[in-house]
Design a protein around this motif. Structure first.
Motif, PDB file in Angstrom:
ATOM      1  N   ASN A   1     -16.758 -38.211  52.111  1.00  0.00           N
ATOM      2  CA  ASN A   1     -16.183 -37.410  53.191  1.00  0.00           C
ATOM      3  C   ASN A   1     -14.747 -37.791  53.534  1.00  0.00           C
ATOM      4  OD1 ASN A   1     -16.678 -39.849  54.411  1.00  0.00           O
ATOM      5  ND2 ASN A   1     -17.719 -39.016  56.210  1.00  0.00           N
ATOM      6  N   ALA A   2     -14.087 -38.495  52.617  1.00  0.00           N
ATOM      7  CA  ALA A   2     -12.691 -38.896  52.867  1.00  0.00           C
ATOM      8  C   ALA A   2     -11.739 -37.883  52.240  1.00  0.00           C
ATOM      9  CB  ALA A   2     -12.444 -40.290  52.306  1.00  0.00           C
ATOM     10  N   PHE A   3     -11.856 -36.630  52.656  1.00  0.00           N
ATOM     11  CA  PHE A   3     -10.994 -35.577  52.122  1.00  0.00           C
ATOM     12  C   PHE A   3      -9.793 -35.380  53.043  1.00  0.00           C
ATOM     13  CE2 PHE A   3     -15.219 -34.720  50.486  1.00  0.00           C
ATOM     14  CZ  PHE A   3     -14.981 -34.449  49.147  1.00  0.00           C
ATOM     15  N   SER A   4      -8.676 -34.994  52.472  1.00  0.00           N
ATOM     16  CA  SER A   4      -7.454 -34.866  53.271  1.00  0.00           C
ATOM     17  C   SER A   4      -7.318 -33.511  53.932  1.00  0.00           C
ATOM     18  CB  SER A   4      -6.228 -35.131  52.382  1.00  0.00           C
ATOM     19  OG  SER A   4      -6.167 -34.183  51.323  1.00  0.00           O
ATOM     20  N   SER A   5      -8.074 -32.515  53.476  1.00  0.00           N
ATOM     21  CA  SER A   5      -7.927 -31.180  54.035  1.00  0.00           C
ATOM     22  C   SER A   5      -9.215 -30.384  53.865  1.00  0.00           C
ATOM     23  CB  SER A   5      -6.788 -30.422  53.336  1.00  0.00           C
ATOM     24  OG  SER A   5      -7.126 -30.148  51.991  1.00  0.00           O
ATOM     25  N   LEU A   6      -9.308 -29.294  54.615  1.00  0.00           N
ATOM     26  CA  LEU A   6     -10.435 -28.386  54.472  1.00  0.00           C
ATOM     27  C   LEU A   6     -10.448 -27.767  53.077  1.00  0.00           C
ATOM     28  CD1 LEU A   6     -12.825 -26.801  55.667  1.00  0.00           C
ATOM     29  CD2 LEU A   6     -11.169 -25.175  56.627  1.00  0.00           C
ATOM     30  N   ALA A   7      -9.276 -27.492  52.545  1.00  0.00           N
ATOM     31  CA  ALA A   7      -9.196 -26.926  51.192  1.00  0.00           C
ATOM     32  C   ALA A   7      -9.805 -27.875  50.165  1.00  0.00           C
ATOM     33  CB  ALA A   7      -7.742 -26.625  50.835  1.00  0.00           C
ATOM     34  N   ASP A   8      -9.568 -29.173  50.325  1.00  0.00           N
ATOM     35  CA  ASP A   8     -10.146 -30.154  49.406  1.00  0.00           C
ATOM     36  C   ASP A   8     -11.670 -30.178  49.529  1.00  0.00           C
ATOM     37  OD1 ASP A   8      -7.691 -30.860  48.405  1.00  0.00           O
ATOM     38  OD2 ASP A   8      -7.461 -32.641  49.671  1.00  0.00           O
ATOM     39  N   GLU A   9     -12.154 -30.052  50.754  1.00  0.00           N
ATOM     40  CA  GLU A   9     -13.610 -30.016  50.959  1.00  0.00           C
ATOM     41  C   GLU A   9     -14.210 -28.777  50.299  1.00  0.00           C
ATOM     42  OE1 GLU A   9     -13.912 -32.356  55.252  1.00  0.00           O
ATOM     43  OE2 GLU A   9     -13.811 -30.165  55.225  1.00  0.00           O
ATOM     44  N   HIS A  10     -13.573 -27.629  50.492  1.00  0.00           N
ATOM     45  CA  HIS A  10     -14.041 -26.404  49.862  1.00  0.00           C
ATOM     46  C   HIS A  10     -14.046 -26.545  48.341  1.00  0.00           C
ATOM     47  CE1 HIS A  10     -12.894 -23.717  53.530  1.00  0.00           C
ATOM     48  NE2 HIS A  10     -14.113 -24.200  53.642  1.00  0.00           N
ATOM     49  N   ASN A  11     -12.969 -27.066  47.809  1.00  0.00           N
ATOM     50  CA  ASN A  11     -12.842 -27.218  46.361  1.00  0.00           C
ATOM     51  C   ASN A  11     -13.941 -28.115  45.805  1.00  0.00           C
ATOM     52  OD1 ASN A  11     -11.166 -26.656  43.934  1.00  0.00           O
ATOM     53  ND2 ASN A  11     -10.919 -28.883  43.945  1.00  0.00           N
ATOM     54  N   TYR A  12     -14.241 -29.177  46.525  1.00  0.00           N
ATOM     55  CA  TYR A  12     -15.306 -30.095  46.100  1.00  0.00           C
ATOM     56  C   TYR A  12     -16.649 -29.354  46.034  1.00  0.00           C
ATOM     57  CZ  TYR A  12     -18.348 -34.225  46.086  1.00  0.00           C
ATOM     58  OH  TYR A  12     -19.292 -35.173  45.767  1.00  0.00           O
ATOM     59  N   ALA A  13     -16.941 -28.562  47.046  1.00  0.00           N
ATOM     60  CA  ALA A  13     -18.208 -27.833  47.080  1.00  0.00           C
ATOM     61  C   ALA A  13     -18.304 -26.829  45.929  1.00  0.00           C
ATOM     62  CB  ALA A  13     -18.364 -27.121  48.419  1.00  0.00           C
ATOM     63  N   TRP A  14     -17.232 -26.102  45.672  1.00  0.00           N
ATOM     64  CA  TRP A  14     -17.242 -25.145  44.561  1.00  0.00           C
ATOM     65  C   TRP A  14     -17.406 -25.848  43.218  1.00  0.00           C
ATOM     66  CZ3 TRP A  14     -18.280 -20.319  45.277  1.00  0.00           C
ATOM     67  CH2 TRP A  14     -17.861 -19.650  46.420  1.00  0.00           C
ATOM     68  N   ASN A  15     -16.787 -27.013  43.072  1.00  0.00           N
ATOM     69  CA  ASN A  15     -16.935 -27.766  41.829  1.00  0.00           C
ATOM     70  C   ASN A  15     -18.372 -28.204  41.608  1.00  0.00           C
ATOM     71  OD1 ASN A  15     -14.259 -27.549  41.033  1.00  0.00           O
ATOM     72  ND2 ASN A  15     -13.637 -29.483  41.983  1.00  0.00           N
ATOM     73  N   VAL A  16     -19.068 -28.541  42.695  1.00  0.00           N
ATOM     74  CA  VAL A  16     -20.492 -28.892  42.582  1.00  0.00           C
ATOM     75  C   VAL A  16     -21.284 -27.684  42.076  1.00  0.00           C
ATOM     76  CG1 VAL A  16     -22.576 -29.452  43.897  1.00  0.00           C
ATOM     77  CG2 VAL A  16     -20.471 -30.730  44.298  1.00  0.00           C
ATOM     78  N   LEU A  17     -21.016 -26.515  42.643  1.00  0.00           N
ATOM     79  CA  LEU A  17     -21.728 -25.313  42.203  1.00  0.00           C
ATOM     80  C   LEU A  17     -21.413 -24.980  40.741  1.00  0.00           C
ATOM     81  CD1 LEU A  17     -21.337 -22.987  45.325  1.00  0.00           C
ATOM     82  CD2 LEU A  17     -23.325 -24.351  44.647  1.00  0.00           C
TER      83      LEU A  17
END
Length: 248
Positions: free
Chosen positions: A101-117
């Motif tokens: 959960n050490a992401f720098s932005s909401l965009a990074d969090e979104h990108n992480y989730a899409w990469n999991v999918l």
């Protein structure tokens, strides 16, 4: 009963607390998730009932836990979906918590989730359902795994405007079988439309008057499911097309 996913009402048993992968962050993340869902104004009525009944399933994706475990969890859950009639699993989503959960932005969090999918899709060996489009720009497309169409709710801690998509300090994916929504809130029925309108009004209230423009009914013309997985907010991932690459 299951090797990878855990039923909520069995969570605090000795088998879980004494398992080698148990970490304190897991109970903290679950507590934050349930606190958010139990808020009187939280918009999703079905999610709230699932919390009350403790019938939902959990998976905790620790930083050092093999990704293969998550893939196996999805397989377990979709086999459960295949075996249980829709009416008997309406309140049994799969909720996935990610330790990182050490992401720098909401965009990074979104990108992480899409990469999991994307990784889940890439590792899925089952055939794509014949009645679901491969084209993400088709209103009949839905994310699928193990030949089961699914709806994915991406919730991230850096959501501030879309508060209904902030379920604590960790990225959370809430997974439901696609057909659940047709069972309880079908676009083809007056009752289904009424339920959805009620929930969307609650979303607006919860989000201080902001209603996501991308929410729609599955199968409606120009309604694309992937736009409902991640809701738009300033600072989030700006998407002009679906980031997933679906193999034909």
């Amino acid at each position: 009963m299951y090797k990878y996913m855990i039923k909520r009402n069995e969570l605090c048993g000795d088998s879980f607390l004494q398992s080698p992968f148990f970490r304190v962050w897991m109970l903290r993340a679950l507590g934050q998730f349930e606190d958010a869902m139990e808020n009187d104004n939280f918009p999703c009525l079905f999610g709230k009932k699932s919390i009350k009944l403790k019938q939902f399933y959990l998976f905790f994706s620790s930083i050092n836990r093999p990704r293969e475990d998550l893939i196996n969890c999805f397989h377990e859950y979709t086999e459960f979906v295949k075996d249980i009639p829709a009416r008997d699993r309406i309140y049994s989503p799969l909720v996935i918590f990610f330790e990182r959960n050490a992401f720098s932005s909401l965009a990074d969090e979104h990108n992480y989730a899409w990469n999991v999918l994307q990784e889940l899709h890439d590792q899925d060996q089952a055939p794509w359902p014949l009645d679901v489009s491969h084209d993400t720009e088709d209103e009949n497309w839905s994310f699928c795994f193990n030949s089961v169409p699914l709806f994915v709710n991406i919730s991230c801690p850096k959501h501030e405007v879309m508060k209904s998509r902030n379920l604590g300090e960790h990225i959370v994916l809430v997974i439901n079988p696609r057909e659940n929504f047709d069972e309880v809130a079908s676009a083809a029925s007056r009752g289904g439309k009424t339920v959805r309108e009620k929930i969307r009004k609650r979303i607006s209230v919860y989000n201080n008057g902001v209603t996501p423009s991308t929410l729609g009914f599955y199968g409606e013309k120009e309604n694309y499911e992937w736009r409902q997985y991640q809701l738009e907010e300033e600072g989030g991932l700006e998407l002009k097309k679906c980031p997933l690459h679906i193999r034909k």
